[in-house]
Design an enzyme around this catalytic site. Structure first.
Site, PDB file in Angstrom:
ATOM      1  N   GLU A 196     -34.109 -10.976 -38.367  1.00 51.79           N
ATOM      2  CA  GLU A 196     -33.287 -10.744 -39.332  1.00 51.79           C
ATOM      3  C   GLU A 196     -32.827  -9.330 -38.233  1.00 51.79           C
ATOM      4  O   GLU A 196     -33.482  -9.200 -37.742  1.00 51.79           O
ATOM      5  CB  GLU A 196     -34.226 -10.311 -40.709  1.00 51.79           C
ATOM      6  CG  GLU A 196     -33.113  -8.642 -41.535  1.00 51.79           C
ATOM      7  CD  GLU A 196     -33.474  -7.233 -41.582  1.00 51.79           C
ATOM      8  OE1 GLU A 196     -32.959  -6.777 -42.401  1.00 51.79           O
ATOM      9  OE2 GLU A 196     -34.618  -7.304 -41.014  1.00 51.79           O
ATOM     10  N   ASP A 255     -30.866  -5.840 -49.264  1.00 48.99           N
ATOM     11  CA  ASP A 255     -30.890  -3.788 -48.356  1.00 48.99           C
ATOM     12  C   ASP A 255     -29.926  -3.397 -49.458  1.00 48.99           C
ATOM     13  O   ASP A 255     -28.945  -4.029 -50.116  1.00 48.99           O
ATOM     14  CB  ASP A 255     -31.128  -4.545 -47.338  1.00 48.99           C
ATOM     15  CG  ASP A 255     -32.802  -4.454 -46.729  1.00 48.99           C
ATOM     16  OD1 ASP A 255     -33.867  -4.205 -47.385  1.00 48.99           O
ATOM     17  OD2 ASP A 255     -32.611  -4.922 -45.667  1.00 48.99           O
ATOM     18  N   ASP A 286     -38.618 -10.386 -39.466  1.00 41.22           N
ATOM     19  CA  ASP A 286     -38.036  -9.553 -40.343  1.00 41.22           C
ATOM     20  C   ASP A 286     -37.805  -8.082 -38.811  1.00 41.22           C
ATOM     21  O   ASP A 286     -38.908  -8.040 -37.947  1.00 41.22           O
ATOM     22  CB  ASP A 286     -38.792  -8.850 -40.836  1.00 41.22           C
ATOM     23  CG  ASP A 286     -38.871  -7.577 -41.766  1.00 41.22           C
ATOM     24  OD1 ASP A 286     -37.831  -7.687 -43.158  1.00 41.22           O
ATOM     25  OD2 ASP A 286     -39.628  -6.592 -41.787  1.00 41.22           O
TER      26      ASP A 286
END
Ligand code: GLC
Length: 599
Positions: free
Chosen positions: A286, A354, A244
């Site tokens: 990510e 998101d 992340d």
């Protein structure tokens, strides 16, 4: 790469580094020793599995999908029925109570959050999934922890071993220096990048929410601890770690603290370690940044970093094409060769948990005669549903009233027009919305890389406006599209007279076709082709397969001479319908939002 020299280069040659280095070696040794034999067997096959055309992902929140891990077991057949071969569990490790940014504020990396179940249950689920040929991806939040994390607690208890795990400052002198070059990630709900805590009399770096404390990777102990939890989780059966927010993990005063060279060094070191200990495991990075920065996270042939990265540009370009009915920006942007190293693979997706941020190649926008700022405003308003004639219904995310800047939220179906069509009980609009949903899926399933579906999209779930009534969600519009799976609606998936049936069955069929043809493997690059028609997107795969897609609700024609080099106008077969496609008066016809996978 030479792990030892990288470690000492990063942390300096001194006694402390030497001590931490030996600690790291014993963490790795221990993990190797305790790795279960079934996993060791898989390790012998290496990690090439992720490049197969059979890879199809679905991302889901356990609570929203099945309440908990026990009930999840009963839903595994549903995933198998659709053809899913990897599941991305959104954060499920123990997180703080109250607002925890959807689980992205971890308070214990080695426990599953009680609201989902236990670590034993997760292990069981991973084994059951594996039996069905489905791999497991978990979210690994390594930029920050919750302020309640056990490492913070140890610090508060006065354990000096934990003194430098986070960025803490006595006064605001250094924070102010940092702030000069930092942007805000959540400017509306969590402005600023530091928070002062009266109880410890310290300024702490909190780049995301106040309750997410940034880890200090300048301290080798942080690196060791993170590696230790990662290897422990790998030994439980995790196949894919979604790393992340990686661009942020290294900080340096005077810089934007994003994508710094040492971020790459840290990821490369971690990759090297998993290659040593559990070589069947892979990294999904990510990094929602500019494309030329994203591709750096694949590393290079010598020093690998992540195996797969999110293709955020493709996602944004698909929405742009749908809104404008003009594919030129997409075609030109995807034609840029960023030099992805062999093995570097995209995750192609249409929606995720998101917001959608409008990062375009401004140079190309200008070439097309568009003003980048005004175009961004157009997209923001279109996707919210405010722009006249828009079919989308969504919300703004992190709206700045002064600059009018914003990102967008909304489910795939609502952004494709299904919500508006249903509200108006307008059957023709419903038809168009379904076509748009399928068109976007057809693109991410066909394009080179791994398609990733968002749970609920396969049955066209619309926005969840109830999020506004839940206190911890109400200020974060991303919850608009993080919907709970509607199992009642999913019951209709076999009935082709329903929206659910139309969407599910076609996506399922496309997945089946993808899995049975090697044209969809990583070896077949997708190369955009200019068709001469601005509304028709086209790409070919190594001259073997041609994908054509009409991004408008009007019938379109493409001059078949464009494809002379490809063997057209000869006779081609559409893999999806089995239909023979011929050119008519030297033209190929495409119906509203029609897509063809021609071979
Ligand atoms: C990532 C996640 C996002 C989260 C953030 C902070 O960007 O995708 O949902 O808010 O990291 O952990």
């Amino acid at each position: 790469m030479d792990l030892k020299s990288s470690y000492f280069e990063l942390y300096g040659t001194n006694e402390i580094t030497q001590y931490r280095w030996e600690q790291l070696l014993s963490i790795m040794e221990q993990a190797k020793k305790t790795r279960p034999s079934a996993l060791k067997k898989a390790d012998r096959e290496g990690n090439a599995w992720y490049q197969s055309e059979k890879m199809i992902g679905m991302m889901l929140y356990v609570d929203k999908f099945s309440n908990n891990l026990t009930e999840f077991e009963k839903r595994i057949d549903y995933l198998a029925e659709l053809g899913i071969t990897y599941v991305h569990f959104m954060p499920l490790l123990k997180s703080r109570d109250g607002n925890n940014d959807g689980g992205y504020a971890v308070s214990d990396y080695l426990m599953v959050d009680d609201k989902f179940g236990t670590m034993e249950q997760l292990e069981r689920v991973m084994k059951l999934l594996k039996k069905k040929g489905i791999r497991t991806c978990i979210d690994f939040v390594l930029n920050h922890t919750a302020k309640e994390h056990i490492w913070v607690q140890k610090y508060r208890e006065g354990d000096h071993d934990y003194d430098d795990m986070y960025f803490m400052f006595e006064d605001d002198a250094i924070p102010k220096e940092y702030e000069k070059n930092l942007t805000e990630i959540f400017p509306e709900v969590a402005p600023g990048n530091f928070t002062y805590y009266e109880d410890i009399k310290k300024y702490v770096m909190t780049r995301f929410y106040e309750f997410q404390w940034d880890l200090n990777y300048r301290n080798p102990q942080v690196f060791n601890k993170i590696v230790e939890v990662m290897l422990t989780l790998a030994n439980k059966g995790v196949d894919i770690f979604r790393l992340d927010a990686i661009p942020y993990i290294w900080k340096q005063v005077g810089t934007s603290c994003m994508n710094l060279p040492n971020v790459h060094k840290l990821i490369a070191m971690m990759y090297h370690i998993i290659q040593q200990v559990c070589p069947s495991v892979i990294f999904l990075g990510e990094a929602i940044v500019e494309p030329f920065e994203i591709v750096k996270y694949f590393g290079d042939q010598k020093t690998r970093e992540c195996n797969v990265m999110y293709n955020a540009s493709f996602m944004v370009l698909l929405w742009n094409s749908l809104a404008t009915r003009d594919v030129r920006l997409m075609e030109r942007s995807l034609s840029i060769d960023y030099g992805i190293p062999k093995g570097g693979t995209w995750i192609n997706y249409v929606r995720c948990h998101d917001d959608i941020g409008w990062g375009f190649e401004n140079r190309i926008l200008k070439e097309l005669g568009l003003d980048p700022e005004r175009h961004k405003q157009y997209m923001i308003q279109f996707m919210e549903g405010r722009y006249p004639g828009s079919f989308a219904i969504g919300e703004l995310y992190e709206y700045n009233p002064t600059t009018q800047d914003a990102r967008n939220s909304g489910t795939l179906a609502s952004l494709c027009g299904l919500e508006q069509a249903m509200n108006e009980k307008h059957m023709y609009k419903v038809e168009l919305a379904v076509k748009r949903i399928l068109l976007l899926h057809a693109m991410v399933i066909a394009y080179t890389g791994i398609p990733l579906l968002y749970s609920g999209d396969e049955i066209g779930q619309r926005n969840d406006w109830d999020y506004k009534n839940v206190q911890e969600y109400a200020t974060d519009s991303r919850w608009l599209h993080r919907v709970s799976m509607d199992w009642e609606a999913a019951e209709h998936r076999g009935d082709l007279s329903t929206v659910q049936g139309q969407i599910f069955s076609k996506i399922q069929a496309m997945i089946q076709i993808r899995k049975s043809s090697h044209y969809f493997s990583a070896d077949y690059r997708s190369v955009p082709v200019d068709t001469g028609n601005n509304t028709v997107f086209c790409f070919h795969k190594e001259d073997k397969m041609l994908v054509l897609a009409n991004f408008s609700e009007r019938e379109q024609w493409v001059d078949s001479k464009t494809f002379d080099w490809f063997g057209l106008p000869g006779e081609m077969e559409d893999l999806i319908t089995g239909r023979r496609v011929r050119s008519y008066h030297n033209h190929i016809q495409l119906g509203p939002y029609e897509y063809l996978w021609l071979v």
